[in-house]
Design a protein around this motif. Structure first.
Motif, PDB file in Angstrom:
ATOM      1  N   PHE A  18      -4.247  -8.441 -25.023  1.00  0.00           N
ATOM      2  CA  PHE A  18      -5.571  -8.551 -24.411  1.00  0.00           C
ATOM      3  C   PHE A  18      -5.756  -7.623 -23.216  1.00  0.00           C
ATOM      4  CE2 PHE A  18      -4.620 -12.703 -26.286  1.00  0.00           C
ATOM      5  CZ  PHE A  18      -5.675 -12.809 -27.166  1.00  0.00           C
ATOM      6  N   THR A  19      -4.759  -6.797 -22.925  1.00  0.00           N
ATOM      7  CA  THR A  19      -4.833  -5.968 -21.723  1.00  0.00           C
ATOM      8  C   THR A  19      -4.613  -4.488 -22.033  1.00  0.00           C
ATOM      9  OG1 THR A  19      -2.488  -6.312 -21.264  1.00  0.00           O
ATOM     10  CG2 THR A  19      -4.057  -7.802 -20.196  1.00  0.00           C
ATOM     11  N   PHE A  20      -5.192  -3.674 -21.167  1.00  0.00           N
ATOM     12  CA  PHE A  20      -5.059  -2.228 -21.229  1.00  0.00           C
ATOM     13  C   PHE A  20      -4.776  -1.763 -19.806  1.00  0.00           C
ATOM     14  CE2 PHE A  20      -6.799   2.017 -20.697  1.00  0.00           C
ATOM     15  CZ  PHE A  20      -6.425   2.679 -21.854  1.00  0.00           C
ATOM     16  N   ASP A  21      -3.657  -1.075 -19.618  1.00  0.00           N
ATOM     17  CA  ASP A  21      -3.279  -0.543 -18.314  1.00  0.00           C
ATOM     18  C   ASP A  21      -3.046   0.955 -18.437  1.00  0.00           C
ATOM     19  OD1 ASP A  21      -2.761  -2.926 -16.404  1.00  0.00           O
ATOM     20  OD2 ASP A  21      -1.809  -3.516 -18.280  1.00  0.00           O
ATOM     21  N   ARG A  22      -3.672   1.706 -17.550  1.00  0.00           N
ATOM     22  CA  ARG A  22      -3.486   3.157 -17.505  1.00  0.00           C
ATOM     23  C   ARG A  22      -3.371   3.540 -16.043  1.00  0.00           C
ATOM     24  NH1 ARG A  22      -2.946   8.170 -17.050  1.00  0.00           N
ATOM     25  NH2 ARG A  22      -4.337   9.729 -17.912  1.00  0.00           N
ATOM     26  N   TRP A  23      -2.395   4.371 -15.721  1.00  0.00           N
ATOM     27  CA  TRP A  23      -2.221   4.824 -14.353  1.00  0.00           C
ATOM     28  C   TRP A  23      -1.819   6.279 -14.335  1.00  0.00           C
ATOM     29  CZ3 TRP A  23       0.986   1.570 -16.959  1.00  0.00           C
ATOM     30  CH2 TRP A  23       2.301   1.969 -17.137  1.00  0.00           C
ATOM     31  N   CYS A  24      -1.952   6.887 -13.161  1.00  0.00           N
ATOM     32  CA  CYS A  24      -1.705   8.313 -12.997  1.00  0.00           C
ATOM     33  C   CYS A  24      -0.760   8.546 -11.823  1.00  0.00           C
ATOM     34  CB  CYS A  24      -3.037   9.030 -12.753  1.00  0.00           C
ATOM     35  SG  CYS A  24      -2.877  10.821 -12.622  1.00  0.00           S
ATOM     36  N   LYS A  25      -0.116   9.695 -11.826  1.00  0.00           N
ATOM     37  CA  LYS A  25       0.815  10.055 -10.755  1.00  0.00           C
ATOM     38  C   LYS A  25       0.122  10.150  -9.399  1.00  0.00           C
ATOM     39  CE  LYS A  25       0.246  14.963 -11.627  1.00  0.00           C
ATOM     40  NZ  LYS A  25       0.870  16.185 -12.090  1.00  0.00           N
ATOM     41  N   CYS A  26      -1.182  10.378  -9.386  1.00  0.00           N
ATOM     42  CA  CYS A  26      -1.921  10.524  -8.122  1.00  0.00           C
ATOM     43  C   CYS A  26      -2.211   9.179  -7.457  1.00  0.00           C
ATOM     44  CB  CYS A  26      -3.216  11.295  -8.335  1.00  0.00           C
ATOM     45  SG  CYS A  26      -4.517  10.356  -9.166  1.00  0.00           S
ATOM     46  N   GLY A  27      -1.936   8.078  -8.155  1.00  0.00           N
ATOM     47  CA  GLY A  27      -2.162   6.758  -7.589  1.00  0.00           C
ATOM     48  C   GLY A  27      -3.316   5.990  -8.207  1.00  0.00           C
ATOM     49  N   TRP A  28      -4.134   6.656  -9.012  1.00  0.00           N
ATOM     50  CA  TRP A  28      -5.236   5.984  -9.689  1.00  0.00           C
ATOM     51  C   TRP A  28      -4.678   5.037 -10.740  1.00  0.00           C
ATOM     52  CZ3 TRP A  28      -6.332   6.267 -14.951  1.00  0.00           C
ATOM     53  CH2 TRP A  28      -7.522   5.658 -15.340  1.00  0.00           C
ATOM     54  N   CYS A  64      -7.615  11.216 -15.954  1.00  0.00           N
ATOM     55  CA  CYS A  64      -7.714  10.519 -14.676  1.00  0.00           C
ATOM     56  C   CYS A  64      -9.002  10.964 -13.983  1.00  0.00           C
ATOM     57  CB  CYS A  64      -6.503  10.865 -13.815  1.00  0.00           C
ATOM     58  SG  CYS A  64      -6.634  10.292 -12.112  1.00  0.00           S
ATOM     59  N   PRO A  65      -9.851  10.017 -13.567  1.00  0.00           N
ATOM     60  CA  PRO A  65     -11.086  10.402 -12.897  1.00  0.00           C
ATOM     61  C   PRO A  65     -10.856  10.969 -11.498  1.00  0.00           C
ATOM     62  CG  PRO A  65     -10.913   8.021 -13.010  1.00  0.00           C
ATOM     63  CD  PRO A  65      -9.770   8.580 -13.786  1.00  0.00           C
ATOM     64  N   ARG A  66      -9.675  10.772 -10.962  1.00  0.00           N
ATOM     65  CA  ARG A  66      -9.380  11.276  -9.623  1.00  0.00           C
ATOM     66  C   ARG A  66      -8.868  12.711  -9.653  1.00  0.00           C
ATOM     67  NH1 ARG A  66      -5.690   7.601  -6.025  1.00  0.00           N
ATOM     68  NH2 ARG A  66      -7.553   6.314  -6.048  1.00  0.00           N
ATOM     69  N   CYS A  67      -7.894  13.000 -10.538  1.00  0.00           N
ATOM     70  CA  CYS A  67      -7.286  14.341 -10.531  1.00  0.00           C
ATOM     71  C   CYS A  67      -7.424  15.087 -11.855  1.00  0.00           C
ATOM     72  CB  CYS A  67      -5.821  14.255 -10.129  1.00  0.00           C
ATOM     73  SG  CYS A  67      -4.738  13.568 -11.396  1.00  0.00           S
ATOM     74  N   GLY A  68      -7.891  14.421 -12.910  1.00  0.00           N
ATOM     75  CA  GLY A  68      -8.105  15.078 -14.189  1.00  0.00           C
ATOM     76  C   GLY A  68      -6.903  15.125 -15.120  1.00  0.00           C
ATOM     77  N   CYS A  69      -5.767  14.621 -14.680  1.00  0.00           N
ATOM     78  CA  CYS A  69      -4.546  14.652 -15.498  1.00  0.00           C
ATOM     79  C   CYS A  69      -4.706  13.765 -16.734  1.00  0.00           C
ATOM     80  CB  CYS A  69      -3.358  14.193 -14.667  1.00  0.00           C
ATOM     81  SG  CYS A  69      -1.794  14.254 -15.554  1.00  0.00           S
ATOM     82  N   SER A  70      -4.224  14.243 -17.878  1.00  0.00           N
ATOM     83  CA  SER A  70      -4.279  13.447 -19.106  1.00  0.00           C
ATOM     84  C   SER A  70      -2.881  13.142 -19.636  1.00  0.00           C
ATOM     85  CB  SER A  70      -5.086  14.179 -20.177  1.00  0.00           C
ATOM     86  OG  SER A  70      -4.450  15.393 -20.529  1.00  0.00           O
ATOM     87  N   ARG A  71      -1.863  13.427 -18.864  1.00  0.00           N
ATOM     88  CA  ARG A  71      -0.487  13.214 -19.319  1.00  0.00           C
ATOM     89  C   ARG A  71       0.012  11.817 -18.965  1.00  0.00           C
ATOM     90  NH1 ARG A  71       2.592  18.221 -20.158  1.00  0.00           N
ATOM     91  NH2 ARG A  71       1.093  19.909 -20.016  1.00  0.00           N
ATOM     92  N   VAL A  72       0.882  11.301 -19.820  1.00  0.00           N
ATOM     93  CA  VAL A  72       1.590  10.056 -19.543  1.00  0.00           C
ATOM     94  C   VAL A  72       3.069  10.284 -19.807  1.00  0.00           C
ATOM     95  CG1 VAL A  72      -0.370   8.540 -20.044  1.00  0.00           C
ATOM     96  CG2 VAL A  72       1.177   9.145 -21.867  1.00  0.00           C
ATOM     97  N   GLY A  73       3.914   9.515 -19.136  1.00  0.00           N
ATOM     98  CA  GLY A  73       5.352   9.675 -19.283  1.00  0.00           C
ATOM     99  C   GLY A  73       5.898  10.724 -18.332  1.00  0.00           C
ATOM    100  N   ASN A  74       7.214  10.764 -18.190  1.00  0.00           N
ATOM    101  CA  ASN A  74       7.873  11.730 -17.300  1.00  0.00           C
ATOM    102  C   ASN A  74       7.277  11.740 -15.900  1.00  0.00           C
ATOM    103  OD1 ASN A  74       9.825  12.556 -19.066  1.00  0.00           O
ATOM    104  ND2 ASN A  74       8.676  14.334 -19.783  1.00  0.00           N
TER     105      ASN A  74
END
Length: 67
Positions: free
Chosen positions: A36-46, A16-26
């Motif tokens: 055709f789509t790629f979605d990635r999100w983080c717990k910080c809201g990014w 995550c460019p905002r907080c640096g987290c690389s985890r997904v799930g949980n």
């Protein structure tokens, strides 16, 4: 989505460019790859949503948008 494009996007948005987290799930974030789509999100809201039919960010290794 072609696996090569998926790998490029996953590498580009691994941390995550905002907080640096690389985890997904949980509740730590997520990753969804469609035809055709790629979605990635983080717990910080990014989050990032890329539709490869309309967006060239998957081609450019240097550009990273924070939403």
């Amino acid at each position: 989505m072609e696996i090569e494009k998926c790998f490029k996007l996953t590498k580009k948005f691994l941390h995550c460019p905002r907080c640096g987290c690389s985890r997904v799930g949980n509740r730590a974030g997520g990753l969804v790859v469609g035809d055709f789509t790629f979605d990635r999100w983080c717990k910080c809201g990014w989050k990032v949503h890329i539709d490869i039919r309309e967006d060239s960010r998957w081609e450019d290794e240097e550009k990273t948008d924070i939403v």
